[in-house]
Motif scaffolding. Structure first.
Motif, PDB file in Angstrom:
ATOM      1  N   LYS A  29      -2.519   7.376   3.972  1.00 35.29           N
ATOM      2  CA  LYS A  29      -3.781   7.427   4.708  1.00 35.29           C
ATOM      3  C   LYS A  29      -4.829   6.509   4.091  1.00 35.29           C
ATOM      4  O   LYS A  29      -4.806   6.224   2.896  1.00 35.29           O
ATOM      5  CB  LYS A  29      -4.325   8.856   4.724  1.00 35.29           C
ATOM      6  CG  LYS A  29      -3.507   9.846   5.527  1.00 35.29           C
ATOM      7  CD  LYS A  29      -4.226  11.187   5.577  1.00 35.29           C
ATOM      8  CE  LYS A  29      -3.486  12.196   6.441  1.00 35.29           C
ATOM      9  NZ  LYS A  29      -2.220  12.617   5.819  1.00 35.29           N
ATOM     10  N   TYR A  30      -5.746   6.075   4.955  1.00 34.65           N
ATOM     11  CA  TYR A  30      -6.926   5.359   4.489  1.00 34.65           C
ATOM     12  C   TYR A  30      -8.147   5.948   5.186  1.00 34.65           C
ATOM     13  O   TYR A  30      -8.035   6.600   6.232  1.00 34.65           O
ATOM     14  CB  TYR A  30      -6.809   3.855   4.745  1.00 34.65           C
ATOM     15  CG  TYR A  30      -6.730   3.439   6.192  1.00 34.65           C
ATOM     16  CD1 TYR A  30      -7.848   3.008   6.892  1.00 34.65           C
ATOM     17  CD2 TYR A  30      -5.511   3.458   6.878  1.00 34.65           C
ATOM     18  CE1 TYR A  30      -7.773   2.616   8.223  1.00 34.65           C
ATOM     19  CE2 TYR A  30      -5.421   3.076   8.206  1.00 34.65           C
ATOM     20  CZ  TYR A  30      -6.558   2.657   8.867  1.00 34.65           C
ATOM     21  OH  TYR A  30      -6.484   2.270  10.182  1.00 34.65           O
ATOM     22  N   TYR A  31      -9.313   5.727   4.581  1.00 33.52           N
ATOM     23  CA  TYR A  31     -10.528   6.355   5.081  1.00 33.52           C
ATOM     24  C   TYR A  31     -11.636   5.321   5.253  1.00 33.52           C
ATOM     25  O   TYR A  31     -11.898   4.514   4.356  1.00 33.52           O
ATOM     26  CB  TYR A  31     -11.017   7.439   4.113  1.00 33.52           C
ATOM     27  CG  TYR A  31     -10.035   8.575   3.972  1.00 33.52           C
ATOM     28  CD1 TYR A  31     -10.165   9.728   4.729  1.00 33.52           C
ATOM     29  CD2 TYR A  31      -8.958   8.477   3.092  1.00 33.52           C
ATOM     30  CE1 TYR A  31      -9.261  10.767   4.617  1.00 33.52           C
ATOM     31  CE2 TYR A  31      -8.041   9.507   2.965  1.00 33.52           C
ATOM     32  CZ  TYR A  31      -8.198  10.656   3.733  1.00 33.52           C
ATOM     33  OH  TYR A  31      -7.278  11.673   3.616  1.00 33.52           O
ATOM     34  N   SER A  39      -1.704   5.024   8.294  1.00 28.33           N
ATOM     35  CA  SER A  39      -1.254   3.632   8.260  1.00 28.33           C
ATOM     36  C   SER A  39      -0.116   3.379   9.240  1.00 28.33           C
ATOM     37  O   SER A  39       0.085   2.256   9.694  1.00 28.33           O
ATOM     38  CB  SER A  39      -0.779   3.262   6.851  1.00 28.33           C
ATOM     39  OG  SER A  39      -1.857   3.066   5.986  1.00 28.33           O
ATOM     40  N   ILE A  61     -13.158   0.673   2.009  1.00 32.80           N
ATOM     41  CA  ILE A  61     -12.130   1.517   2.601  1.00 32.80           C
ATOM     42  C   ILE A  61     -11.405   2.204   1.457  1.00 32.80           C
ATOM     43  O   ILE A  61     -10.953   1.544   0.513  1.00 32.80           O
ATOM     44  CB  ILE A  61     -11.151   0.690   3.447  1.00 32.80           C
ATOM     45  CG1 ILE A  61     -11.887   0.114   4.666  1.00 32.80           C
ATOM     46  CG2 ILE A  61      -9.963   1.537   3.894  1.00 32.80           C
ATOM     47  CD1 ILE A  61     -11.040  -0.783   5.530  1.00 32.80           C
ATOM     48  N   THR A  62     -11.333   3.509   1.503  1.00 32.72           N
ATOM     49  CA  THR A  62     -10.674   4.254   0.436  1.00 32.72           C
ATOM     50  C   THR A  62      -9.296   4.722   0.899  1.00 32.72           C
ATOM     51  O   THR A  62      -8.993   4.730   2.097  1.00 32.72           O
ATOM     52  CB  THR A  62     -11.514   5.460   0.002  1.00 32.72           C
ATOM     53  OG1 THR A  62     -11.753   6.305   1.136  1.00 32.72           O
ATOM     54  CG2 THR A  62     -12.856   4.999  -0.558  1.00 32.72           C
ATOM     55  N   THR A  63      -8.475   5.100  -0.053  1.00 29.02           N
ATOM     56  CA  THR A  63      -7.102   5.493   0.252  1.00 29.02           C
ATOM     57  C   THR A  63      -6.760   6.779  -0.497  1.00 29.02           C
ATOM     58  O   THR A  63      -7.452   7.178  -1.432  1.00 29.02           O
ATOM     59  CB  THR A  63      -6.110   4.393  -0.164  1.00 29.02           C
ATOM     60  OG1 THR A  63      -6.165   4.196  -1.585  1.00 29.02           O
ATOM     61  CG2 THR A  63      -6.434   3.074   0.523  1.00 29.02           C
ATOM     62  N   VAL A 270      -3.810   0.379   3.585  1.00 24.58           N
ATOM     63  CA  VAL A 270      -3.826   0.992   2.252  1.00 24.58           C
ATOM     64  C   VAL A 270      -3.760  -0.074   1.165  1.00 24.58           C
ATOM     65  O   VAL A 270      -4.557  -0.089   0.226  1.00 24.58           O
ATOM     66  CB  VAL A 270      -2.673   2.009   2.103  1.00 24.58           C
ATOM     67  CG1 VAL A 270      -2.512   2.438   0.643  1.00 24.58           C
ATOM     68  CG2 VAL A 270      -2.926   3.219   2.986  1.00 24.58           C
ATOM     69  N   SER A 273      -6.787  -2.721   1.336  1.00 22.37           N
ATOM     70  CA  SER A 273      -8.074  -2.276   0.811  1.00 22.37           C
ATOM     71  C   SER A 273      -8.211  -2.573  -0.677  1.00 22.37           C
ATOM     72  O   SER A 273      -9.324  -2.680  -1.197  1.00 22.37           O
ATOM     73  CB  SER A 273      -8.249  -0.774   1.051  1.00 22.37           C
ATOM     74  OG  SER A 273      -7.326  -0.023   0.290  1.00 22.37           O
TER      75      SER A 273
END
Length: 289
Positions: A29-31, A39, A61-63, A270, A273
């Motif tokens: 996942k990414y946020y 993803s 973008i965080t993961t 992911v 980022s």
């Protein structure tokens, strides 16, 4: 016993490969802000253009690594359908996902004592991981057993060479892999870091190139320097939303080394980022990393 291969979305396999290989994909996942995204979604074409737009604007973008719920969603159905499972995971040197899978599998073995479940920490990333999956699928289709393929993967994973360059040092700096001073000086001097994934599955800077063209030439040259029987290999190239440059590398590799088949794909969010737009990487089988 029938068995399946499972990997995760960081392998950056193309949609066509996933369909052809019949592998199951555990999505990382990414946020963007507080909103989480997958993803990979089975059967859906995901547009990453907004992700790269945000990254080019230096947005964050965080993961997150895979959790138990993610594992249950993908691995449990395979076991419930009566299949054994070989799981080829993202490098433990770059993510805790592998350990989450290992912990989950310990429980699955108690739930399904009749199933054979093997986890291989590939110590690979992106299409390097995808390349290992490619060869595992090939061996499976040739009739090799789960244990034979798992043993081959363990014995050969450190021959999957990962050579790459980044276009913007900002993302390394933000990820804590480069000092602020080095990032500023490097950017001002048009320095492009040359990197690889080493035997411990972690990223290391191996050198620097002055300018993009020199960095691209380094990727092309690495195939000749480290590759084994490259004319008979499938060469994988991944890019951070810079497909034209990836194609330049691919065509040069075909011409210079008589390579017949090059597979391209875009970095998933992911990995993008952390690496940033403009990343270029090439993957092949070599004597050593």
């Amino acid at each position: 016993m029938a068995w399946k291969i499972i990997t995760d979305s960081s392998a950056n396999l193309t949609d066509a490969q996933i369909a052809e290989y019949g592998v199951e994909i555990l999505s990382l996942k990414y946020y963007i802000g507080d909103e989480g995204y997958e993803s990979y979604i089975k059967g859906e074409k995901i547009d990453y253009s907004n992700v790269y737009k945000i990254l080019r604007e230096k947005g964050k973008i965080t993961t997150s690594l895979a959790n138990r719920e993610d594992c249950d969603k993908v691995i449990l159905p395979v076991l419930e359908e009566g299949y054994d499972a070989l799981i080829l995971s993202f490098s433990s040197g770059l993510s805790g996902t592998c350990q989450t899978i290992i912990n989950s599998v310990e429980d699955y073995k108690e739930m399904f004592p009749e199933r054979e479940i093997v986890v291989v920490d590939t110590l690979c990333a992106s299409m390097g991981q995808g390349l290992l999956v490619h060869y595992a699928v090939k061996l499976k289709n040739e009739g090799k057993t789960l244990q034979e393929v798992a043993e081959w993967a363990e014995n050969n994973k450190l021959n999957i060479c990962h050579t790459f360059t980044l276009d913007d040092l900002f993302f390394l700096k933000r990820g804590g892999r480069l000092s602020g001073t080095s990032a500023v000086v490097g950017s001002l001097m048009n320095i492009k870091p040359l990197m690889h994934v080493a035997d411990d599955g972690k990223l290391y800077v191996t050198g620097k190139a002055r300018g993009r063209k020199a960095a691209i030439n380094h990727l092309i040259d690495s195939v000749g320097e480290k590759g084994i029987d490259v004319e008979n290999q499938d060469i994988y190239i991944v890019h951070g939303d810079c497909e034209d440059e990836a194609k330049i590398i691919g065509e040069a590799v075909k011409e210079k080394y008589n390579v017949k088949n090059v597979i391209y794909n875009c970095l998933d969010p992911v990995i993008a980022s952390h690496a940033g737009p403009g990343t270029l990487a090439i993957f092949f089988v070599g004597k050593e990393r």
